[in-house]
Design a protein around this motif. Structure first.
Motif, short mmCIF file in Angstrom:
data_model
loop_
_atom_site.label_atom_id
_atom_site.label_comp_id
_atom_site.label_asym_id
_atom_site.label_seq_id
_atom_site.Cartn_x
_atom_site.Cartn_y
_atom_site.Cartn_z
N CYS A 1 0.52 5.22 2.30
CA CYS A 1 0.60 6.58 1.75
C CYS A 1 -0.80 7.14 1.52
CB CYS A 1 1.41 6.59 0.46
SG CYS A 1 3.19 6.39 0.73
N CYS B 1 0.17 2.57 -2.73
CA CYS B 1 0.49 2.21 -1.35
C CYS B 1 -0.64 2.63 -0.40
CB CYS B 1 1.81 2.87 -0.95
SG CYS B 1 2.20 2.67 0.79
N HIS C 1 7.02 7.52 2.41
CA HIS C 1 7.16 6.18 1.86
C HIS C 1 8.63 5.77 1.88
CE1 HIS C 1 5.78 2.76 -0.62
NE2 HIS C 1 7.01 2.81 -1.10
N HIS D 1 5.74 -0.39 1.87
CA HIS D 1 6.00 0.71 2.81
C HIS D 1 6.45 0.08 4.14
CE1 HIS D 1 4.48 4.96 3.95
NE2 HIS D 1 5.11 4.50 5.01
ZN LIG Z 1 3.83 4.23 1.11
#
Ligand SMILES: [Zn+2]
Length: 146
Positions: free
Chosen positions: A10, A7, A51, A100
């Motif tokens: 993140c 992600c 997340h 996300h």
């Molecule tokens: Zn994330």
């Protein structure tokens, strides 16, 4: 877990240089940053630091309300520093390439002549201008005109 590891939000939150973006605001619960693939100049994403994939069920009502305060302050600040008519705010759950949850806050009602083209210097300058303004608006808590 692989999705979380891949992600990009993140990655940004964890300060991975591969996912660096101009950050306009950051606190313990969220991050606000300029898009690398903007729909228009000033395209900002507001995302929770953790997340979370579900837009509503992923948050308590108070967590959601706290994020909406940041969306509000971000939109107000953008209106002061980006010359555009209109503002779009959209929420994304289960987006392609990014699960996300996040909110797009985009100046203007139209689409950029060349969507996705980034003026990196201008994006960094805008993030630097937005940073104190978003913080101020959040601290003011609505105790301002307009
Ligand atoms: Zn994330």
């Amino acid at each position: 877990m692989d999705e979380v590891e891949a992600c990009f939000i993140c990655g940004l939150v964890s300060n991975d240089p591969a996912f660096a973006h101009p950050v306009a605001y950051r606190d313990a619960v969220c991050v606000v940053f300029l898009s690398r693939f903007p729909w228009a100049f000033g395209h900002v994403l507001v995302a929770p630091a953790m997340h979370r994939e579900r837009l509503l069920a992923g948050f308590s009502m108070s967590e959601y309300a706290a994020l909406q305060r940041v969306v509000y302050a971000t939109g107000r600040a953008l209106g002061e520093y980006v010359d555009a008519v209109g503002l779009r705010v959209s929420a994304v759950e289960g987006g392609e390439g990014c699960r996300h949850a996040h909110w797009n806050v985009v100046p203007g009602a139209g689409v950029a002549a060349e969507p996705g083209v980034v003026d990196v210097g201008a994006s960094r300058d805008l993030a630097a201008r937005l940073r104190p303004r978003i913080s101020w608006l959040l601290a003011a808590g609505g105790a301002f005109g307009g």
